[in-house]
Design an enzyme around this catalytic site. Structure first.
Site, PDB file in Angstrom:
ATOM      1  N   ASP A 164      60.480 132.910 131.258  1.00  0.00           N
ATOM      2  CA  ASP A 164      60.036 133.870 130.245  1.00  0.00           C
ATOM      3  C   ASP A 164      60.776 135.197 130.368  1.00  0.00           C
ATOM      4  O   ASP A 164      60.166 136.263 130.386  1.00  0.00           O
ATOM      5  CB  ASP A 164      58.524 134.081 130.348  1.00  0.00           C
ATOM      6  CG  ASP A 164      57.753 132.773 130.212  1.00  0.00           C
ATOM      7  OD1 ASP A 164      57.873 131.929 131.115  1.00  0.00           O
ATOM      8  OD2 ASP A 164      57.054 132.599 129.215  1.00  0.00           O
ATOM      9  N   ASN A 230      57.988 127.713 124.120  1.00  0.00           N
ATOM     10  CA  ASN A 230      57.553 127.882 122.724  1.00  0.00           C
ATOM     11  C   ASN A 230      58.454 128.846 121.953  1.00  0.00           C
ATOM     12  O   ASN A 230      58.606 128.731 120.744  1.00  0.00           O
ATOM     13  CB  ASN A 230      56.093 128.331 122.651  1.00  0.00           C
ATOM     14  CG  ASN A 230      55.819 129.569 123.451  1.00  0.00           C
ATOM     15  OD1 ASN A 230      56.085 129.599 124.661  1.00  0.00           O
ATOM     16  ND2 ASN A 230      55.292 130.595 122.813  1.00  0.00           N
ATOM     17  N   HIS A 325      46.750 131.922 127.364  1.00  0.00           N
ATOM     18  CA  HIS A 325      47.171 130.508 127.307  1.00  0.00           C
ATOM     19  C   HIS A 325      46.276 129.603 128.143  1.00  0.00           C
ATOM     20  O   HIS A 325      46.713 128.543 128.593  1.00  0.00           O
ATOM     21  CB  HIS A 325      48.638 130.358 127.740  1.00  0.00           C
ATOM     22  CG  HIS A 325      49.580 131.256 126.986  1.00  0.00           C
ATOM     23  ND1 HIS A 325      49.652 131.259 125.622  1.00  0.00           N
ATOM     24  CD2 HIS A 325      50.477 132.186 127.416  1.00  0.00           C
ATOM     25  CE1 HIS A 325      50.550 132.140 125.236  1.00  0.00           C
ATOM     26  NE2 HIS A 325      51.052 132.719 126.294  1.00  0.00           N
TER      27      HIS A 325
HETATM   28 FE   LIG Z   1      55.805 130.780 126.367  1.00  0.00          FE
END
Ligand SMILES: [Fe+2]
Length: 465
Positions: A164, A230, A325
């Site tokens: 990330d 994502n 999440h």
């Molecule tokens: Fe992510």
């Protein structure tokens, strides 16, 4: 009135937590000062394009075959296609070999990409330093990499872990801390979410280019093993972009065919004494799907006498105790966790949650809808789950945690950083997590790993938090 057994067990666990009998691990006392996480501006020096006509930029490499004798070299030219050929030579030779590649381009709404070159170099010698040159015919640039040692059970090897990342000032700190870490990672296992270009209007793909220039200083010299997150999906029907993963798949190539995969989102490689399986949290993984079929056939192929260390990379974590999440990885856990336990996966690295967390060795595979056995339990055949989505992207830190800290969580801290997984031999590996606020060598969390195949029972790990 009769209470079902699982209610009683649940109440007992709750009660034990309340009175402190259940140790839910450590929540770090280190509190990072809350600052806004902002992207570096376009004119930042880390984003500068190299000088010269049609100079190759965004140079990056990754493993190009199943065992580490191949390298995929990628780069972008902006003025014209130019040559897709790579010249390469080993440290002790002046003879320049040639490998021919090709280039692709793509459009994304109102953006048109540069010429994205990919060239696979094959049949390299193990454990050898190679120089390589790209940009033939125009401005050339030369880089180097070292191939891994031949695959074998006691081959030491050092992996870096980054997730990330994005392109903020904090991202730059993370990368710098990784580069200057005296543990010297030789290959990065990247657990997804690269550029965060999709945070910009129309997913401004210029931010894919800036990210490519930003990380070149590491990824042109050592392979980064890619996992799709994502932020790689780039699905934007509102602007007519309906093909998922378009920028990512054009820019980043992986050797998926070498492991009989049919798509670049799930694949495996061997490197030194490690067998690394990359899974996709954002591709279908249910029964009968291509990923499921591949993964089921893949696990029995892992020969732990050859590659004792079985590492899985994915983006969305299964054991996460942050509010962010929370339980997003649950459906994949239900599908695949029994296999992870059966095949004694050593460690699972995930990202997605912008913080750090390490689990105990736990599993949660006994539940069958009606028996109520749905609380994770200690299991020596289970992997350690590590969330390392703390690269430092524009979305900021995940600071809100579920309380009390669940039993499966061994250590958690809301800070940016990276980690090192340092394999010593077939039985031992040393793991350390480094937060960006410390000196380069300082570990804020560490653990000795005892290999699950060669050392299945003894779990006398040492930790510090
Ligand atoms: Fe992510």
């Amino acid at each position: 009135m009769v209470f079902p057994l699982f209610c009683v067990v649940g109440l007992l666990v709750l009660l034990m937590n309340e009175v402190g009998l259940c140790n839910g691990g450590t929540t770090s006392g280190f509190v990072r000062p809350l600052e806004k996480t902002v992207d570096m501006p376009l004119h930042s020096d880390v984003f500068l394009a190299p000088p010269g006509y049609n100079a190759p930029q965004q140079v990056h490499i990754t493993q190009g075959d199943h065992v580490g004798k191949g390298v995929i070299v990628s780069w972008v030219t902006m003025d014209e296609p130019g040559s897709s050929t790579v010249l390469y030579w080993s440290e002790n030779s002046s003879y320049k070999n040639k490998a021919k590649g090709n280039f692709v381009t793509y459009k994304f709404y109102n953006y048109t990409s540069g010429y994205i070159h990919h060239c696979t170099i094959k049949k390299l010698k193990f454990n050898t330093k190679y120089y390589y040159e790209v940009g033939i015919e125009h401005t050339t640039r030369t880089f180097w990499f070292t191939t891994p040692p031949e695959v074998g059970p006691d081959v030491p090897y050092t992996f870096g872990l980054i997730g990330d990342l994005g392109q903020t000032y904090d991202s730059n700190k993370t990368l710098t801390h990784y580069e200057l870490n005296p543990a010297t990672g030789k290959t990065v296992l990247f657990v997804g979410d690269l550029s965060y270009a999709d945070n910009y209007p129309n997913h401004d793909n210029v931010r894919w280019d800036t990210w490519g220039r930003f990380v070149e200083r590491s990824v042109a010299y050592q392979p980064w093993i890619w996992t799709a997150g994502n932020h790689e999906i780039d699905f934007a029907p509102e602007i007519g972009e309906t093909k998922p993963f378009k920028p990512y798949t054009h820019r980043y190539r992986v050797p998926y065919k070498a492991s009989d995969s049919t798509a670049p989102f799930w694949y495996s490689i061997k490197r030194a004494s490690a067998y690394i399986i990359v899974l996709s949290s954002y591709s279908a993984y249910g029964k009968y799907t291509p990923q499921n079929q591949w993964f089921e056939a893949e696990l029995p192929k892992v020969n732990r006498s050859e590659t004792p260390w079985l590492i899985v990379l994915m983006h969305s974590p299964w054991y996460n105790s942050y509010d962010y999440h929370y339980m997003e990885g649950e459906t994949m856990r239900v599908m695949y966790e029994p296999w992870f336990v059966q095949y004694k996966v050593d460690v699972v690295f995930a990202g997605h949650v912008h913080a750090y967390e390490r689990s105990e060795r736990v599993s949660n595979v006994a539940y069958n809808i009606v028996n109520g056995i749905c609380i994770p339990v200690r299991n020596q055949s289970a992997p350690v789950y590590i969330t390392i989505g703390d690269g430092g992207n524009i979305e900021g830190l995940a600071t809100s945690m579920t309380e009390p800290q669940p039993n499966y969580s061994a250590f958690r801290e809301a800070s940016f950083g990276h980690a090192i997984f340092d394999i010593k031999n077939r039985t031992h590996a040393y793991y350390g997590w480094h937060r960006n606020h410390d000196g380069y060598a300082v570990e804020a969390d560490s653990l000795w790993f005892f290999n699950r195949y060669w050392h299945p029972v003894d779990d006398s790990t040492t930790t510090q938090g």
